[in-house]
Motif scaffolding. Structure first.
Motif, PDB file in Angstrom:
ATOM      1  N   ALA A 287      66.109  24.410  31.007  1.00 53.39           N
ATOM      2  CA  ALA A 287      66.330  24.333  32.560  1.00 53.39           C
ATOM      3  C   ALA A 287      65.254  24.082  33.545  1.00 53.39           C
ATOM      4  O   ALA A 287      65.026  23.488  34.541  1.00 53.39           O
ATOM      5  CB  ALA A 287      67.376  25.107  33.088  1.00 53.39           C
ATOM      6  N   PHE A 288      64.091  24.898  33.161  1.00 54.77           N
ATOM      7  CA  PHE A 288      63.312  25.339  34.058  1.00 54.77           C
ATOM      8  C   PHE A 288      61.850  24.886  33.493  1.00 54.77           C
ATOM      9  O   PHE A 288      61.604  25.239  32.471  1.00 54.77           O
ATOM     10  CB  PHE A 288      62.859  26.728  34.553  1.00 54.77           C
ATOM     11  N   ALA A 289      60.955  24.138  34.233  1.00 55.61           N
ATOM     12  CA  ALA A 289      59.651  23.713  33.521  1.00 55.61           C
ATOM     13  C   ALA A 289      58.844  25.054  33.469  1.00 55.61           C
ATOM     14  O   ALA A 289      57.856  25.106  32.383  1.00 55.61           O
ATOM     15  CB  ALA A 289      59.023  22.643  34.476  1.00 55.61           C
ATOM     16  N   ARG A 290      58.774  25.792  34.377  1.00 51.86           N
ATOM     17  CA  ARG A 290      58.242  27.070  34.376  1.00 51.86           C
ATOM     18  C   ARG A 290      59.365  28.089  33.780  1.00 51.86           C
ATOM     19  O   ARG A 290      60.328  27.838  33.689  1.00 51.86           O
ATOM     20  CB  ARG A 290      57.965  27.739  35.800  1.00 51.86           C
ATOM     21  N   SER A 291      58.832  29.346  33.488  1.00 44.62           N
ATOM     22  CA  SER A 291      59.748  30.340  32.951  1.00 44.62           C
ATOM     23  C   SER A 291      60.717  30.557  33.882  1.00 44.62           C
ATOM     24  O   SER A 291      60.667  30.285  35.211  1.00 44.62           O
ATOM     25  CB  SER A 291      58.995  31.504  32.585  1.00 44.62           C
ATOM     26  N   PRO A 292      61.885  31.304  33.730  1.00 51.34           N
ATOM     27  CA  PRO A 292      62.900  31.822  34.647  1.00 51.34           C
ATOM     28  C   PRO A 292      62.250  32.704  35.483  1.00 51.34           C
ATOM     29  O   PRO A 292      62.715  32.713  37.032  1.00 51.34           O
ATOM     30  CB  PRO A 292      63.806  32.164  33.741  1.00 51.34           C
ATOM     31  N   VAL A 293      61.375  33.417  35.020  1.00 50.06           N
ATOM     32  CA  VAL A 293      60.634  34.557  36.082  1.00 50.06           C
ATOM     33  C   VAL A 293      59.934  33.599  37.280  1.00 50.06           C
ATOM     34  O   VAL A 293      59.937  34.002  38.308  1.00 50.06           O
ATOM     35  CB  VAL A 293      59.956  35.566  35.354  1.00 50.06           C
TER      36      VAL A 293
ATOM     37  N   SER B 186      59.053  31.178  42.589  1.00 49.60           N
ATOM     38  CA  SER B 186      58.900  29.888  43.412  1.00 49.60           C
ATOM     39  C   SER B 186      59.984  29.651  44.388  1.00 49.60           C
ATOM     40  O   SER B 186      59.754  29.020  45.440  1.00 49.60           O
ATOM     41  CB  SER B 186      58.887  28.574  42.435  1.00 49.60           C
ATOM     42  N   LEU B 187      61.111  30.459  44.310  1.00 49.96           N
ATOM     43  CA  LEU B 187      62.113  30.584  45.149  1.00 49.96           C
ATOM     44  C   LEU B 187      61.979  31.675  46.222  1.00 49.96           C
ATOM     45  O   LEU B 187      62.859  31.800  47.010  1.00 49.96           O
ATOM     46  CB  LEU B 187      63.330  30.511  44.552  1.00 49.96           C
ATOM     47  N   GLY B 188      61.060  32.367  45.842  1.00 50.46           N
ATOM     48  CA  GLY B 188      60.927  33.339  46.823  1.00 50.46           C
ATOM     49  C   GLY B 188      61.340  34.673  46.755  1.00 50.46           C
ATOM     50  O   GLY B 188      61.642  35.754  47.496  1.00 50.46           O
ATOM     51  N   LEU B 189      62.079  34.901  45.314  1.00 51.29           N
ATOM     52  CA  LEU B 189      63.128  36.287  45.162  1.00 51.29           C
ATOM     53  C   LEU B 189      62.169  37.443  44.661  1.00 51.29           C
ATOM     54  O   LEU B 189      62.833  38.496  44.937  1.00 51.29           O
ATOM     55  CB  LEU B 189      64.237  35.761  44.240  1.00 51.29           C
ATOM     56  N   LEU B 190      61.264  37.034  43.860  1.00 48.35           N
ATOM     57  CA  LEU B 190      60.507  38.334  43.237  1.00 48.35           C
ATOM     58  C   LEU B 190      60.012  38.917  44.654  1.00 48.35           C
ATOM     59  O   LEU B 190      59.481  38.587  45.393  1.00 48.35           O
ATOM     60  CB  LEU B 190      59.467  37.739  42.481  1.00 48.35           C
ATOM     61  N   GLY B 191      60.201  40.315  44.512  1.00 51.41           N
ATOM     62  CA  GLY B 191      59.820  41.200  45.520  1.00 51.41           C
ATOM     63  C   GLY B 191      60.290  42.787  45.351  1.00 51.41           C
ATOM     64  O   GLY B 191      61.240  42.919  44.485  1.00 51.41           O
TER      65      GLY B 191
ATOM     66  N   HIS C 118      69.873  43.910  32.657  1.00 53.78           N
ATOM     67  CA  HIS C 118      69.842  43.340  31.236  1.00 53.78           C
ATOM     68  C   HIS C 118      68.366  43.055  30.867  1.00 53.78           C
ATOM     69  O   HIS C 118      67.459  43.474  30.348  1.00 53.78           O
ATOM     70  CB  HIS C 118      71.130  42.364  30.925  1.00 53.78           C
ATOM     71  N   GLY C 119      67.901  41.733  31.160  1.00 54.79           N
ATOM     72  CA  GLY C 119      66.899  41.421  30.734  1.00 54.79           C
ATOM     73  C   GLY C 119      66.465  41.241  29.336  1.00 54.79           C
ATOM     74  O   GLY C 119      65.185  41.627  29.001  1.00 54.79           O
ATOM     75  N   THR C 120      67.394  41.148  28.513  1.00 52.93           N
ATOM     76  CA  THR C 120      67.257  41.380  26.796  1.00 52.93           C
ATOM     77  C   THR C 120      66.253  40.551  26.194  1.00 52.93           C
ATOM     78  O   THR C 120      65.860  40.733  25.264  1.00 52.93           O
ATOM     79  CB  THR C 120      68.918  41.272  26.434  1.00 52.93           C
ATOM     80  N   TRP C 121      66.245  39.216  26.819  1.00 50.47           N
ATOM     81  CA  TRP C 121      65.630  38.244  26.372  1.00 50.47           C
ATOM     82  C   TRP C 121      64.015  37.673  27.044  1.00 50.47           C
ATOM     83  O   TRP C 121      63.766  36.572  26.908  1.00 50.47           O
ATOM     84  CB  TRP C 121      66.200  37.075  25.990  1.00 50.47           C
ATOM     85  N   LEU C 122      63.989  38.837  27.857  1.00 50.00           N
ATOM     86  CA  LEU C 122      62.471  38.557  28.681  1.00 50.00           C
ATOM     87  C   LEU C 122      61.278  38.561  27.475  1.00 50.00           C
ATOM     88  O   LEU C 122      61.280  39.180  26.452  1.00 50.00           O
ATOM     89  CB  LEU C 122      62.130  39.657  29.341  1.00 50.00           C
ATOM     90  N   ARG C 123      60.354  37.883  27.783  1.00 49.23           N
ATOM     91  CA  ARG C 123      59.082  37.655  26.841  1.00 49.23           C
ATOM     92  C   ARG C 123      57.868  38.257  27.561  1.00 49.23           C
ATOM     93  O   ARG C 123      57.889  38.774  28.652  1.00 49.23           O
ATOM     94  CB  ARG C 123      58.672  36.088  26.838  1.00 49.23           C
ATOM     95  N   ARG C 124      57.041  38.617  26.654  1.00 50.14           N
ATOM     96  CA  ARG C 124      56.073  39.389  27.420  1.00 50.14           C
ATOM     97  C   ARG C 124      55.370  39.089  28.472  1.00 50.14           C
ATOM     98  O   ARG C 124      54.902  39.509  29.452  1.00 50.14           O
ATOM     99  CB  ARG C 124      54.967  39.764  26.207  1.00 50.14           C
ATOM    100  N   ASP C 125      54.826  37.458  28.619  1.00 51.95           N
ATOM    101  CA  ASP C 125      54.396  37.149  29.912  1.00 51.95           C
ATOM    102  C   ASP C 125      55.124  37.197  30.873  1.00 51.95           C
ATOM    103  O   ASP C 125      54.725  37.450  31.984  1.00 51.95           O
ATOM    104  CB  ASP C 125      53.849  35.585  29.283  1.00 51.95           C
ATOM    105  N   GLU C 126      56.602  37.073  30.850  1.00 48.11           N
ATOM    106  CA  GLU C 126      57.612  37.408  31.836  1.00 48.11           C
ATOM    107  C   GLU C 126      57.509  38.723  32.353  1.00 48.11           C
ATOM    108  O   GLU C 126      57.427  39.065  33.545  1.00 48.11           O
ATOM    109  CB  GLU C 126      58.826  36.812  31.687  1.00 48.11           C
TER     110      GLU C 126
END
Length: 325
Positions: free
Chosen positions: A259-265, A270-275, A282-290
Motif C-alpha cells: 500500500a505504501f511506497a515508503r514504509s508504514p512508519v 509523512s502524515l505528521g503522526l510520529l511524535g 503490537h508492532g510485531t512485524w516492524l523491521r529494523r530500519d523502521e
C-alpha cells in the motif's frame, strides 16, 4: 487504620523489602510505608523488626497494562475462538449487547486483583452514537474499582471487511451473503470532523486525575490519510496522546508493503503522526530500519497481547534500536 485531622483514613504497611520504582538501583529493607486516602505520606527503612514478620513480603508499584480492550466478557464465551487476528476480529463482532459498566468493571477488577494499577483501555464500540454513553460508564467503573485509565476512543473511516476495498473483498461471495455483510459491517462512517469532535466531548465530560482520554486510530488498514492527518493535527493542538494498533500480523505487513511506497512508519511520518504523544501497540512485524526511525524520535512500541515468539520478534529490533518497549 486511623483517622487524620482531615477526616481521611491513614495506614501503615510493613514489608521485608520495598522496590521504590522500576528505575531504582536498590531495594529498601524492613520498609515502612505510611499512607492516606490522598496517597503515600512517607517511606522509610526501619531497624525495628519487632511485631509481624515481614521478611518474605515485597512492596512495589502496581503494574501497568500498556494495551487492553477491557473485555469483561471473554471472547471465548460468545464463540470467538483464539485464532489469527484476521479471523478473530470479525468473530468478536458477534458480542451480544451487554452493560458497558459491567463489562468494564469486570475487566478492571480482574486487573486490580492481578496487581495492575493502570491500563490503556482501547474501547470497543460499533456505534459512534453510543460512545459518549459508554465512556461515561467506563469512567464510573474505573472510579468504583480504583484503577487509573487511559481511555482510547476508537476512530476509523475505512472498511472492516479485510484490508482491501470492500467491493473486491465481497466480489467472490454469493449475493445474499455479500448483502448480509454489507448490512452488518459496511455501515457509513461518521465524518472525520465529527469523530474528532466526539473525542473532545468525551474528554470534557469524563477526564479527571485518574482518567485520561486519547485518540485511537484503530490501524492504518482501517483509517484514511485524511483521518490520520486530522488526528495528528488535533493531537498537536490539544496535546492529547494517540494510541494505535500497528503491524500486528504478517498479512498486515504484506498489505502495508503493497500500500505504501515508503514504509508504514515513513507514511505515519509523512502524515505528521510520529511524535512524543504517539504509542504503537503490537508492532510485531516492524523491521529494523523502521525501529531506527522510531528510536530517532523515542517512539513507544509496546508489543503486547501477542504470542511469545511474536513478542520476541518485535522486542529484539526495538531494544537494539533503543525504542522504549
Amino acid at each position: 487504620m486511623a483517622s487524620s485531622k482531615h477526616g481521611l483514613s491513614q495506614g501503615l504497611l510493613r514489608a521485608g523489602y520495598l522496590l521504590p520504582s522500576s528505575a531504582s538501583e536498590r531495594t529498601l529493607a524492613n520498609a515502612r510505608v505510611r499512607f492516606s486516602a490522598d496517597g503515600i505520606l512517607s517511606i522509610q527503612e526501619d531497624a525495628d523488626t519487632s511485631g509481624a514478620n515481614p521478611e518474605r513480603t515485597l512492596i512495589m508499584s502496581p503494574l501497568a497494562n500498556a494495551h487492553d480492550h477491557g473485555r469483561g466478557l471473554r471472547t471465548l464465551d460468545y464463540g470467538a475462538l483464539d485464532t489469527a487476528v484476521e479471523a478473530w476480529v470479525p468473530a468478536t463482532y458477534a458480542l451480544p449487547p451487554v452493560d458497558p459498566y459491567l463489562v468494564a468493571a469486570s475487566a478492571f477488577a480482574r486487573m486490580v486483583r492481578s496487581g495492575i494499577g493502570s491500563t490503556v483501555h482501547c474501547h470497543l464500540s460499533n456505534d459512534i452514537q453510543s460512545l459518549l454513553r459508554e465512556a461515561r460508564a467506563v469512567r464510573r467503573a474505573a472510579d468504583d474499582v480504583g484503577i487509573r485509565v487511559a481511555f482510547v476512543v476508537p476512530l476509523r473511516d475505512g472498511t472492516r471487511q479485510g484490508y482491501s476495498a470492500a467491493t473486491s473483498a465481497l466480489a467472490g461471495l454469493r449475493p445474499a451473503d455479500a448483502d448480509a455483510i454489507r448490512a452488518q459491517l459496511l455501515k457509513p462512517s461518521a465524518p472525520v470532523t465529527e469523530q474528532l469532535a466526539l473525542v473532545e466531548q468525551i474528554a470534557r465530560e469524563c477526564e479527571g486525575p485518574l482518567f485520561q482520554v486519547q485518540y485511537g486510530p484503530v490501524g492504518l488498514e482501517w483509517c484514511s490519510d485524511a483521518l490520520i492527518e486530522g488526528i495528528a493535527n488535533a493531537s498537536r493542538a490539544s496535546g492529547r496522546r494517540v494510541h494505535m494498533h500497528f503491524l500486528e500480523s504478517r498479512y498486515q505487513r504484506e498489505w502495508a508493503d503493497a500500500a505504501f511506497a515508503r514504509s508504514p512508519v515513513g507514511h505515519l511520518h509523512s502524515l505528521g503522526l510520529l511524535g512524543e504523544r504517539l504509542t504503537l501497540a503490537h508492532g510485531t512485524w516492524l523491521r529494523r530500519d523502521e525501529c531506527e526511525m522510531l528510536a530517532a524520535s523515542a517512539r513507544s512500541c509496546p508489543s503486547t497481547r501477542v504470542p511469545t515468539c511474536a513478542c520476541v520478534r518485535a522486542l529484539r529490533p526495538c531494544r537494539t534500536c533503543t525504542v522504549p518497549a
